[in-house]
Scaffold this active site. Sequence first.
Site, mmCIF file in Angstrom:
data_model
loop_
_atom_site.group_PDB
_atom_site.id
_atom_site.type_symbol
_atom_site.label_atom_id
_atom_site.label_comp_id
_atom_site.label_asym_id
_atom_site.label_seq_id
_atom_site.Cartn_x
_atom_site.Cartn_y
_atom_site.Cartn_z
ATOM 1 N N LYS A 292 0.849 -1.183 0.000
ATOM 2 C CA LYS A 292 0.000 0.000 0.000
ATOM 3 C C LYS A 292 0.888 1.237 0.000
ATOM 4 O O LYS A 292 1.741 1.399 0.873
ATOM 5 C CB LYS A 292 -0.912 -0.008 1.223
ATOM 6 C CG LYS A 292 -1.751 1.261 1.344
ATOM 7 C CD LYS A 292 -2.818 1.137 2.395
ATOM 8 C CE LYS A 292 -3.541 2.456 2.573
ATOM 9 N NZ LYS A 292 -4.626 2.354 3.550
ATOM 10 N N ARG B 184 -10.843 9.978 1.967
ATOM 11 C CA ARG B 184 -10.729 10.665 3.250
ATOM 12 C C ARG B 184 -11.849 11.710 3.387
ATOM 13 O O ARG B 184 -12.320 11.966 4.493
ATOM 14 C CB ARG B 184 -9.326 11.282 3.395
ATOM 15 C CG ARG B 184 -8.251 10.187 3.516
ATOM 16 C CD ARG B 184 -6.833 10.733 3.522
ATOM 17 N NE ARG B 184 -5.845 9.645 3.374
ATOM 18 C CZ ARG B 184 -4.558 9.831 3.090
ATOM 19 N NH1 ARG B 184 -4.086 11.059 2.930
ATOM 20 N NH2 ARG B 184 -3.748 8.798 2.980
ATOM 21 N N LYS C 151 1.288 10.020 5.466
ATOM 22 C CA LYS C 151 1.436 8.646 5.964
ATOM 23 C C LYS C 151 2.724 7.993 5.461
ATOM 24 O O LYS C 151 2.833 6.778 5.401
ATOM 25 C CB LYS C 151 0.188 7.838 5.582
ATOM 26 C CG LYS C 151 -1.109 8.421 6.171
ATOM 27 C CD LYS C 151 -2.307 7.475 6.011
ATOM 28 C CE LYS C 151 -3.546 8.039 6.721
ATOM 29 N NZ LYS C 151 -4.705 7.132 6.657
ATOM 30 N N GLU D 51 7.404 -6.709 1.018
ATOM 31 C CA GLU D 51 6.192 -6.525 1.831
ATOM 32 C C GLU D 51 5.240 -7.711 1.651
ATOM 33 O O GLU D 51 4.694 -8.243 2.620
ATOM 34 C CB GLU D 51 5.465 -5.231 1.437
ATOM 35 C CG GLU D 51 6.101 -3.954 1.975
ATOM 36 C CD GLU D 51 5.817 -3.752 3.465
ATOM 37 O OE1 GLU D 51 5.185 -4.624 4.091
ATOM 38 O OE2 GLU D 51 6.246 -2.717 4.010
ATOM 39 N N LYS E 251 -2.308 -1.487 -3.762
ATOM 40 C CA LYS E 251 -3.154 -0.291 -3.671
ATOM 41 C C LYS E 251 -2.304 0.961 -3.713
ATOM 42 O O LYS E 251 -1.290 1.013 -3.017
ATOM 43 C CB LYS E 251 -3.898 -0.360 -2.341
ATOM 44 C CG LYS E 251 -4.802 0.796 -2.049
ATOM 45 C CD LYS E 251 -5.401 0.631 -0.688
ATOM 46 C CE LYS E 251 -6.162 1.889 -0.338
ATOM 47 N NZ LYS E 251 -6.516 1.936 1.050
ATOM 48 N N SER F 4 -10.363 5.598 -4.478
ATOM 49 C CA SER F 4 -11.282 6.726 -4.630
ATOM 50 C C SER F 4 -10.809 7.754 -5.656
ATOM 51 O O SER F 4 -11.608 8.254 -6.445
ATOM 52 C CB SER F 4 -11.496 7.394 -3.274
ATOM 53 O OG SER F 4 -10.257 7.827 -2.737
ATOM 54 N N TYR G 254 -15.283 1.046 -6.785
ATOM 55 C CA TYR G 254 -16.535 1.770 -6.571
ATOM 56 C C TYR G 254 -17.445 1.624 -7.789
ATOM 57 O O TYR G 254 -18.613 1.998 -7.739
ATOM 58 C CB TYR G 254 -16.252 3.246 -6.259
ATOM 59 C CG TYR G 254 -15.388 3.392 -5.015
ATOM 60 C CD1 TYR G 254 -15.961 3.312 -3.746
ATOM 61 C CD2 TYR G 254 -14.001 3.538 -5.107
ATOM 62 C CE1 TYR G 254 -15.182 3.396 -2.605
ATOM 63 C CE2 TYR G 254 -13.211 3.625 -3.964
ATOM 64 C CZ TYR G 254 -13.811 3.550 -2.720
ATOM 65 O OH TYR G 254 -13.033 3.624 -1.594
HETATM 66 N N1 LIG Z 1 -6.336 2.887 6.171
HETATM 67 C C1 LIG Z 1 -7.462 3.416 5.668
HETATM 68 C C2 LIG Z 1 -7.786 3.269 4.234
HETATM 69 N N2 LIG Z 1 -8.396 2.169 3.734
HETATM 70 C C3 LIG Z 1 -8.668 2.414 2.403
HETATM 71 C C4 LIG Z 1 -8.194 3.683 2.086
HETATM 72 C C5 LIG Z 1 -8.308 4.392 0.776
HETATM 73 C C6 LIG Z 1 -9.316 3.849 -0.176
HETATM 74 C C7 LIG Z 1 -9.657 4.750 -1.314
HETATM 75 O O1 LIG Z 1 -9.019 5.796 -1.544
HETATM 76 O O2 LIG Z 1 -10.606 4.418 -2.033
HETATM 77 C C8 LIG Z 1 -7.613 4.218 3.231
HETATM 78 C C9 LIG Z 1 -7.073 5.593 3.268
HETATM 79 C C10 LIG Z 1 -5.734 5.876 3.759
HETATM 80 O O3 LIG Z 1 -4.881 4.992 3.882
HETATM 81 O O4 LIG Z 1 -5.521 7.041 4.062
HETATM 82 MG MG LIG Z 2 4.243 -4.956 5.728
#
Ligand SMILES: NCc1[nH]cc(CCC(=O)O)c1CC(=O)O
Ligand SMILES: [Mg+2]
Length: 331
Positions: free
Chosen positions: A200, A210, A223, A239, A254, A280, A319
């Site tokens: 991720k 968000r 993050k 990972e 992701k 998203s 989505y």
């Molecule tokens: N940990 C939370 C999480 N789980 C899924 C998403 C994003 C999903 C999306 O953008 O559709 C996030 C956001 C983030 O890591 O800030």
């Molecule tokens: Mg890991």
Amino acid sequence: MTVGRFPLTRLRRNRQDRFTRRLVAESSLSIDDLIWPIFVMEGSNSVTDVASMPGVQRVTLDRLAAHVETAAKLDIPALALFPITPSEVRDEAGTEALNPDNLMCRAARLLKKEFPDMGLIGDVALDPYTNHGHDGIIQDGYVVNDKSVDILKVQATNQAAAGIDIIAPSDMMDGRIEAIRRDLDENGLINTRIMSYAAKYASAFYGPFRDALGSGGLLKGDKKTYQMDPANSDEALREVETDLLEGADMVMVKPGMPYLDIIRRVRDSFSVPTFAYQVSGEYAMLMAAIQNGWLDHERAVMESLLAFKRAGANGILTYFAIEAAQRIKAQ
Ligand SMILES: NCc1[nH]cc(CCC(=O)O)c1CC(=O)O
Ligand SMILES: [Mg+2]
């Protein structure tokens, strides 16, 4: 591989009509590949639009069954649930994540009862519950790993006990898969699956999500100390490998479309069930162009999804799941 020479070989021959194109197609998209992410909120009798994600809604629990009915009728195999926690319930430590009666757990219980055959995927991370919007707990300005994992594993077990079939840790703490696996097992939940958000990335494409959660404005900083650097690809394999060694049943990459190369490498390297999350921002980007008349709706959406299959994904969190399933069914 042998490539014939022109004019003996004409690659266009296999493209000349629909039946041949169908016969030689190397990948295909089916309803079996789709996972639909949904947003659940507190309150009653309410459905609200997410401004930056046209067509995506948040629903209250009493409206959830009707919302999910559409997916069940289309035989979409699974849902990914995301709870929206009111800001007054959020705190520094994300305490609400540990409440066995939090919105996520209530939604899981309700859906398991109404739709016993629908797969339920539960996101595990603290960001829906913290007042700083981070996925773990913060000490001296740093998201600390091991203490966050201690909380995340309880969050995961609570979700599984409430009916979540697949735990999907999206927090990117080190060692959380093993901790969650052991906690689930100790609680007799040996068949709960884990779909690890293994690779991720710290991405700009989560912005609209968000907004949907109301955690965007809260988030302090970024993050980058736990999510991956978009520059890296070899690291994604490390990972994934660690998560598999720790007991992950399936892995996820992701975001999706900007990271198709990672999906391909993961699939080729490990041959394990590999999922892509069309996040998203990817949805927002496509919808913005579609609404402007700059892209053809059906073709752009279906091509974006097929590309994940070609890259090696076994399934896609998207989505667009409902409309994609409707289009597949209508074919
Ligand atoms: N940990 C939370 C999480 N789980 C899924 C998403 C994003 C999903 C999306 O953008 O559709 C996030 C956001 C983030 O890591 O800030
Ligand atoms: Mg890991």
